[in-house]
Write an enzyme that holds these catalytic residues in place. Structure first.
Site, PDB file in Angstrom:
ATOM      1  N   TYR A 153       0.835  -1.206   0.000  1.00 13.31           N
ATOM      2  CA  TYR A 153       0.000   0.000   0.000  1.00 13.31           C
ATOM      3  C   TYR A 153       0.871   1.258   0.000  1.00 13.31           C
ATOM      4  CZ  TYR A 153      -4.024   2.923   1.395  1.00 13.31           C
ATOM      5  OH  TYR A 153      -5.022   3.861   1.468  1.00 13.31           O
ATOM      6  N   LYS A 157       0.898   4.119  -2.899  1.00 14.39           N
ATOM      7  CA  LYS A 157       0.541   5.504  -2.613  1.00 14.39           C
ATOM      8  C   LYS A 157       1.714   6.458  -2.848  1.00 14.39           C
ATOM      9  CE  LYS A 157      -3.750   4.746  -1.549  1.00 14.39           C
ATOM     10  NZ  LYS A 157      -4.843   5.227  -2.438  1.00 14.39           N
TER      11      LYS A 157
END
Length: 256
Positions: A153, A157
């Site tokens: 993640y 991002k």
């Protein structure tokens, strides 16, 4: 009205930040198109908008599927003859410590969060270039600076921030602004998923973890979807015409 007759595409608009953003755009006069695999949730958001006399259409779209994205974008353009704003909000989690993370967990999170944002941005780009105007807002995360148990993640991002800055440089000469919001802990359906994955991140008691996180936060609370939606609307508005390539952290605290 702030966004009267603006055409806005929002990915992941069925729930949470995306739904709240869709509602706020519609309240401000925009015509909204929601792209989401959760079509029932998207229709529920659309129904709320329509009850308020707003305009909202829904599309079952897998943002990792180029053909589905392009077809939906083309339908929006044929309907309204322009696309003013894209909000890349679709995202997902598959938390695990790096030593246990599977390749499938890595690929899935990178595909939805990073590749999906690229495919959608590329699909609207030609229309925005032709019209000499556009706003693209990406949803990054505070996790972009690092988060235990979220290597996939965090990478996705952080990648969104790099992609956003590059698109801002490339598309600025065509009147297109590209920016990102980076939420901290926001109370949404995804935060419930985060709780489910807590032990895989080495968090034994999520309730105590959350309490400690709030105590460390200068504002002393977790965020709500509207906190993020308000910043997204600013970046998509004429008030931000001279803002591009920027990340605004919506986390209630300085981020280093």
């Amino acid at each position: 009205m702030r966004f009267k007759d603006k055409i806005v595409i929002i990915t992941g608009g069925a729930r949470g930040i995306g739904a709240e953003t869709a509602l706020k755009f519609a309240e401000n006069g925009a015509k909204v198109a929601i792209f989401d695999l959760n079509i029932q949730g998207a229709k529920e958001t659309a129904a709320q908008i329509q009850r308020g006399d707003g305009t909202c259409s829904t599309f079952s779209v897998d943002v990792t599927n180029r053909e589905e994205v392009q077809n939906a974008v083309e339908k929006v353009f044929r309907e309204y003859e322009k696309i003013d704003i894209l909000i890349n909000n679709a995202g997902t989690l598959k938390d695990n410590l790096s030593g246990q993370l599977t390749e499938d967990e890595w690929d899935f999170v990178l595909d939805v969060n990073l590749k999906g944002s690229f495919i959608c941005s590329q699909a609207v780009q030609k229309y925005m270039v032709q019209q000499g105007y556009g706003k693209i807002v990406m949803t990054s995360s505070q996790a972009a600076v690092g988060a235990p148990g979220r290597v996939n993640y965090a990478a996705a991002k952080a990648g969104i921030q790099g992609m956003m800055k590059t698109l801002a440089i490339e598309l600025g000469p065509y009147g297109i602004n590209v920016n990102a919001v980076a939420p901290g802990f926001i109370e949404t359906e995804m935060s419930k998923v985060s709780e489910e994955y807590a032990k895989r991140r080495g968090i034994e008691n999520f309730t105590e973890y959350k309490k400690a996180m709030i105590q460390r936060n200068p504002i002393r609370r977790v965020g709500q979807p509207e906190d993020v939606a308000n910043v997204i609307l600013f970046l998509a508005s004429e008030d931000a015409d001279y803002v591009t390539g920027q990340v605004i952290y919506v986390s209630g605290a300085p981020v280093v």
